[in-house]
Structures are given as structure tokens and as C-alpha cells.
Motif scaffolding. Structure first.
Motif, PDB file in Angstrom:
ATOM      1  N   ALA A 278       7.172  10.512  -0.249  1.00  0.00           N
ATOM      2  CA  ALA A 278       5.729   9.907  -0.184  1.00  0.00           C
ATOM      3  C   ALA A 278       6.910   8.288  -0.254  1.00  0.00           C
ATOM      4  CB  ALA A 278       4.451   9.683  -1.609  1.00  0.00           C
ATOM      5  N   LEU A 279       7.525   7.877  -1.634  1.00  0.00           N
ATOM      6  CA  LEU A 279       8.717   7.373  -1.624  1.00  0.00           C
ATOM      7  C   LEU A 279       9.258   6.587  -0.303  1.00  0.00           C
ATOM      8  CD1 LEU A 279       8.363   4.963  -4.146  1.00  0.00           C
ATOM      9  CD2 LEU A 279      10.750   6.860  -4.951  1.00  0.00           C
ATOM     10  N   ALA A 280       9.389   7.224   0.874  1.00  0.00           N
ATOM     11  CA  ALA A 280      10.506   7.227   1.673  1.00  0.00           C
ATOM     12  C   ALA A 280       9.085   7.101   2.976  1.00  0.00           C
ATOM     13  CB  ALA A 280      11.089   8.767   1.619  1.00  0.00           C
ATOM     14  N   ASN A 281       7.767   6.318   2.958  1.00  0.00           N
ATOM     15  CA  ASN A 281       6.802   7.091   3.431  1.00  0.00           C
ATOM     16  C   ASN A 281       6.759   8.116   4.867  1.00  0.00           C
ATOM     17  OD1 ASN A 281       6.294   3.628   2.661  1.00  0.00           O
ATOM     18  ND2 ASN A 281       8.539   3.029   3.429  1.00  0.00           N
ATOM     19  N   ALA A 282       7.108   8.899   4.364  1.00  0.00           N
ATOM     20  CA  ALA A 282       6.750  10.432   4.451  1.00  0.00           C
ATOM     21  C   ALA A 282       5.728  11.215   4.004  1.00  0.00           C
ATOM     22  CB  ALA A 282       7.973  11.078   5.039  1.00  0.00           C
ATOM     23  N   VAL A 283       4.826  12.172   4.763  1.00  0.00           N
ATOM     24  CA  VAL A 283       3.878  13.250   4.083  1.00  0.00           C
ATOM     25  C   VAL A 283       4.652  14.257   3.652  1.00  0.00           C
ATOM     26  CG1 VAL A 283       2.197  13.839   4.411  1.00  0.00           C
ATOM     27  CG2 VAL A 283       2.236  12.081   5.440  1.00  0.00           C
ATOM     28  N   ALA A 284       4.499  14.292   2.076  1.00  0.00           N
ATOM     29  CA  ALA A 284       4.553  16.785   1.875  1.00  0.00           C
ATOM     30  C   ALA A 284       3.330  17.132   2.030  1.00  0.00           C
ATOM     31  CB  ALA A 284       4.882  15.981   0.813  1.00  0.00           C
TER      32      ALA A 284
ATOM     33  N   SER B 236       0.958  -0.979  -0.192  1.00  0.00           N
ATOM     34  CA  SER B 236      -0.067   0.055  -0.390  1.00  0.00           C
ATOM     35  C   SER B 236       0.891   1.354   0.119  1.00  0.00           C
ATOM     36  CB  SER B 236      -1.331   0.223   1.076  1.00  0.00           C
ATOM     37  OG  SER B 236      -0.744  -0.435   1.946  1.00  0.00           O
ATOM     38  N   SER B 237       2.290   1.069   0.191  1.00  0.00           N
ATOM     39  CA  SER B 237       2.806   2.110   0.315  1.00  0.00           C
ATOM     40  C   SER B 237       3.331   2.119  -0.538  1.00  0.00           C
ATOM     41  CB  SER B 237       4.481   2.569   1.442  1.00  0.00           C
ATOM     42  OG  SER B 237       5.243   1.235   1.294  1.00  0.00           O
ATOM     43  N   ALA B 238       3.642   1.202  -1.708  1.00  0.00           N
ATOM     44  CA  ALA B 238       3.964   1.478  -3.091  1.00  0.00           C
ATOM     45  C   ALA B 238       2.455   2.532  -4.089  1.00  0.00           C
ATOM     46  CB  ALA B 238       4.731   1.074  -3.639  1.00  0.00           C
ATOM     47  N   GLN B 239       1.692   1.716  -3.576  1.00  0.00           N
ATOM     48  CA  GLN B 239       0.408   2.453  -3.756  1.00  0.00           C
ATOM     49  C   GLN B 239       0.611   3.315  -3.836  1.00  0.00           C
ATOM     50  OE1 GLN B 239      -1.027   0.384  -6.109  1.00  0.00           O
ATOM     51  NE2 GLN B 239      -1.436  -1.430  -5.131  1.00  0.00           N
ATOM     52  N   GLN B 240       0.559   4.071  -2.778  1.00  0.00           N
ATOM     53  CA  GLN B 240       0.043   5.709  -2.565  1.00  0.00           C
ATOM     54  C   GLN B 240       0.681   6.503  -3.504  1.00  0.00           C
ATOM     55  OE1 GLN B 240       1.070   6.734   1.274  1.00  0.00           O
ATOM     56  NE2 GLN B 240       3.099   6.349   0.888  1.00  0.00           N
ATOM     57  N   VAL B 241       2.283   6.168  -3.659  1.00  0.00           N
ATOM     58  CA  VAL B 241       3.302   7.143  -4.547  1.00  0.00           C
ATOM     59  C   VAL B 241       2.040   7.621  -5.523  1.00  0.00           C
ATOM     60  CG1 VAL B 241       4.628   6.753  -5.728  1.00  0.00           C
ATOM     61  CG2 VAL B 241       5.387   5.767  -3.212  1.00  0.00           C
ATOM     62  N   PRO B 242       1.779   8.607  -5.821  1.00  0.00           N
ATOM     63  CA  PRO B 242       0.792   9.350  -7.181  1.00  0.00           C
ATOM     64  C   PRO B 242       1.511   9.049  -8.395  1.00  0.00           C
ATOM     65  CG  PRO B 242       1.656  10.778  -5.820  1.00  0.00           C
ATOM     66  CD  PRO B 242       2.104   9.875  -5.650  1.00  0.00           C
ATOM     67  N   HIS B 243       0.913   9.254  -9.485  1.00  0.00           N
ATOM     68  CA  HIS B 243       1.423   9.486 -10.549  1.00  0.00           C
ATOM     69  C   HIS B 243       2.110  10.298 -11.702  1.00  0.00           C
ATOM     70  CE1 HIS B 243      -0.021   5.308 -12.872  1.00  0.00           C
ATOM     71  NE2 HIS B 243      -0.896   4.866 -11.542  1.00  0.00           N
ATOM     72  N   SER B 244       3.075  10.727 -11.481  1.00  0.00           N
ATOM     73  CA  SER B 244       3.015  12.290 -12.598  1.00  0.00           C
ATOM     74  C   SER B 244       2.527  12.072 -13.763  1.00  0.00           C
ATOM     75  CB  SER B 244       4.885  12.004 -13.786  1.00  0.00           C
ATOM     76  OG  SER B 244       4.360  12.820 -13.904  1.00  0.00           O
TER      77      SER B 244
END
Ligand SMILES: Cc1ncc(COP(=O)(O)O)c(C=O)c1O
Length: 398
Positions: free
Chosen positions: A131-137, A7-15
Motif C-alpha cells: 500500500a505504501l508503494a501505492n499498489a494493491v495487495a 490520501s495515499s498515506a491515509q489508505q495505509v492501514p494501521h497495524s
């Protein structure tokens, strides 16, 4: 439980730039102005340096931090361009592109669940790497004051939480062309120091700077103000200044502890940038100034041409960019820039990047990369000018 993508990979948005580009790539005859690159090939002297490097045996693994000779040349470069002394052995890490520098730098600054502040509109890869570092921007839009963008320091203060660890900004900015003044840099550095944050400056467009007495002078680096003990890192790349987007060579300048860790993590990410490409990058640094100046003169002319054309179009506002190679016109009444760009592409074969791709503050605008040749820019702007009056809010005014 069946195996699924995390799910952490899924949450990285598309460009959303890529999304638009993929539609364009399925079409013929598109005037491509959506990516940040020119259609000018890498200069011959750099290609020849790569052939020679291969012949000389630069086909093996290198150090995780990159070739010592390239790091040494970069240190000399900082001394010449900015009067900044860097230790090539401990403060410079070669990476396999600017985006990889961003990735490893952010990975070294954030733990899962941490928060990063990012000045936007900005190239989406900064927030995506958070997001890839499992953090929040948390995105803080630049504010337009008169004809110039600025930093909203009150919004930065208000967005801080106990988990904030990093502030990311890009100067010269993609897509705005904003270049941080010395006062703004001092404010950002002071903010990061007071709140004990890492400050990451993406300076990949440093050499594409137009507000100088002489073309070729760099936009001032944050490294001029920061000390080597500050929690500061700079992301850099050979892609833009030397037309080397496909070569994948960049670098990170950082405080020694982070630089050491980033070099070590490189082992598990890419090991290092390609050996012969690193050698060719050395040649670009040493011999690149002449070509760079010629490119800058051409880019400045293109910028002025685009500004003049856009400013004649109804409902379009566009501040003058001070650096990089983009214009970011705001279109009155535009609320879905992706849909606008898709229709523009399908009906006129002009490919622009939608403002929404650049995060908070980007919707309502379009990004056009003016590094292309005039034979592409001229018809693209003409077609945009003809398409705009069919856009409902503008059509309803005329
Ligand atoms: C702001 C910014 N940073 C970094 C990069 C990365 O460039 P590269 O990965 O080609 O070195 C880009 C490329 O478009 C960019 O616009």
C-alpha cells in the motif's frame, strides 16, 4: 484547499497488533506476548562488538549497500548454510532492518496501481508496504490440510490480473509457523516464472526451524532453487536469530538490477544501517551459532509446552508450527479476535495479538509469541485457559 495528509498515506492501514499493544502499554503488569520478540537481551558478545566498533571509529556514514565486510560475511554464510554462491558486491544489500528490506524491495518491484499477491495470514507489514508503494495487495489465505498448512495454487492463479507484478510469502511463517516444503517452493517459483512476477520470500525466521535432524539447520532458502537471474528477492534480518530487534539491521538478497536500485534508494530512505550496528552484526554471524542453538532448544521446549497447554483447552485447534516462534490457535466460534484480545488483556493482563491483524484467513485465531520466558508463558496460558470458558460459544457448549 487546506493542506491535508495525502490520501495515499491515509489508505495505509494501521497495524492492529500495534493497536492492541498500545492499550497494553498503558497498563501495568501485562504478560506481553503480542510482539515478535523475546525478552532475552542481546548477548553480551554482540554488545561488546558494538562498543568496540564505536571505539574503532565506526561512527561515520557507510556505503548505501552497507559495509563490504558485512556483505562478504553474509555471502560466506549463504555458502555454508545453503551451498549458494552470492556476489557480495552486487547481490546483497544491507538494510536498516528486515522491514526496511521489505520496504525497499517492494518499492523497486511495483509501480503505482500494480498488484501484489500475498500469502496470508501474514505479518501485516508486507501488505502495508505494498500500500505504501501505492499498489494493491491481494491476499491469498493458506489452506489447512489435515494438520498442515499449504499453498492454494488454484487461488493464486485465479487472483492474477494484468497488473500483478509480485508474489510475497513468508517462510517460516509469522504467524502460522508454516515452512514451505521444497515442492511448495518449486511451485511458487514456477508460478512466478510463468507469470513473469517478482517473487519475494521473507526468510527472517530461517534459523528458527524445528523439523530438522539437528537444531540449528536453517529452513531451506528459496535461493537454493532459484538461479541468480531469476526475479527473486529474499528479505532477512538480524532481529530474530540474534535477539537484536532494537538494533535495526537486516539485508536483502536480490537479482543484481534490483539490488543495485535498492542500494541507491537507500540513500533517500535511511542512507544505510547504523555503522557500529553493522560491525556488531558481523560478530553475531561469526560467533552466534552457540547461543543460537541454546535459544533454539529453549524455543522448541516452549513451543511444545504451549501446544500441550492449548490442546487441552475446549474449542481450540492448533497445528504444530515447524518454524518461527509463534502459535496461532484457532478458537471455535470466534468472529472478533480484536475484541477477544482486548477483553483478555483488560480482564487477565495477558497480551496476545488478534488473528485479524494478519489479513485474510487470520480472523478467528490468536497469535502468541512463545519466545518469552516460562515464568511468563505459564501464567499466561493458565489465565487464557480460565478466560476461555467465559467466551460465549464455548460457554454455551459446556
Ligand atoms: C515476517 C517478518 N518479516 C520481517 C520482520 C522484520 O523484522 P525487523 O524489522 O525487526 O528486522 C518481522 C518482524 O516481526 C517479521 O515477523
Amino acid at each position: 484547499m487546506p493542506a491535508t495528509v495525502s490520501s495515499s498515506a491515509q489508505q495505509v492501514p494501521h497495524s492492529r497488533i500495534r493497536e492492541l499493544a498500545e492499550i497494553a502499554m498503558s497498563m501495568d503488569g501485562v504478560l506481553k506476548l503480542y510482539f515478535g520478540e523475546s525478552n532475552v537481551p542481546t548477548p553480551e558478545y554482540i554488545k561488546r562488538a558494538a562498543y568496540k566498533a564505536m571505539a574503532d571509529g565506526y561512527t561515520f556514514y557507510t556505503e548505501n549497500a552497507g559495509l563490504p565486510s558485512l556483505r562478504q560475511k553474509l555471502a560466506e554464510h549463504y555458502q555454508q548454510l545453503h551451498g549458494v554462491a552470492l556476489d557480495p558486491a552486487s547481490e546483497i544489500v544491507i538494510t536498516a532492518s528486515g522491514v526496511q528490506a521489505l520496504n525497499v524491495g517492494i518499492r523497486c518491484a511495483l509501480d503505482p496501481g500494480d498488484e501484489a499477491l500475498a500469502l496470508t495470514p501474514a505479518w501485516p507489514n508486507g501488505s502495508a508496504n505494498v500500500a505504501l508503494a501505492n499498489a494493491v495487495a491481494r491476499e491469498i489465505p493458506h489452506v489447512l490440510r489435515g494438520q498442515r498448512y499449504g499453498v492454494d495454487f488454484d487461488a493464486l492463479e485465479a487472483a492474477l490480473t494484468s497488473r500483478t507484478r509480485l508474489l510475497v510469502y513468508t517462510s517460516p511463517s509469522n504467524p502460522l509457523g508454516w515452512v514451505a516444503t521444497q515442492e511448495e517452493q518449486a511451485g511458487l517459483l514456477d508460478f512466478a516464472r510463468r507469470h513473469e512476477l517478482w517473487l519475494l520470500a521473507d526468510e527472517v525466521y530461517e534459523r528458527l526451524y524445528y523439523r530438522t535432524a539437528k537444531l540449528g539447520e536453517p529452513a531451506p532458502s528459496i535461493l537454493r532453487l532459484a538461479t541468480r537471474d531469476d526475479a527473486v528477492m529474499v528479505v532477512q534480518s538480524f532481529s530474530k536469530s540474534y535477539c537484536m530487534t532494537g538494533w535495526r539491521v537486516g539485508w536483502l538478497v536480490a537479482r543484481r538490477d534490483l539490488a543495485r536500485k535498492a542500494a541507491q534508494l537507500n540513500e533517500f530512505i535511511v542512507s544505510h544501517a547504523p555503522s557500529f550496528a553493522q560491525r556488531a552484526a558481523e560478530t553475531a554471524l561469526v560467533w552466534g551459532e552457540g547461543e543460537l542453538r541454546k535459544m533454539l532448544a529453549r524455543l522448541k521446549e516452549n513451543r511444545d509446552f504451549c501446544l500441550a497447554a492449548l490442546r487441552k483447552m475446549p474449542g481450540v485447534t492448533v497445528p504444530e508450527p515447524e518454524g518461527a516462534f509463534y502459535v496461532f490457535p484457532k478458537i471455535e466460534g470466534l468472529t472478533d479476535s480484536f475484541d477477544f484480545c482486548r477483553r483478555l488483556l483488560e480482564q487477565t493482563c495477558v497480551g496476545l495479538a488478534p488473528g485479524v491483524a494478519f489479513g485474510a484467513g487470520g480472523e478467528g485465531a490468536l497469535r502468541l509469541c512463545y519466545a518469552a520466558e516460562r515464568t511468563i508463558l505459564e501464567p499466561a496460558l493458565e489465565r487464557l485457559g480460565l478466560f476461555l470458558p467465559s467466551f460465549p460459544p464455548i460457554a454455551s457448549r459446556s
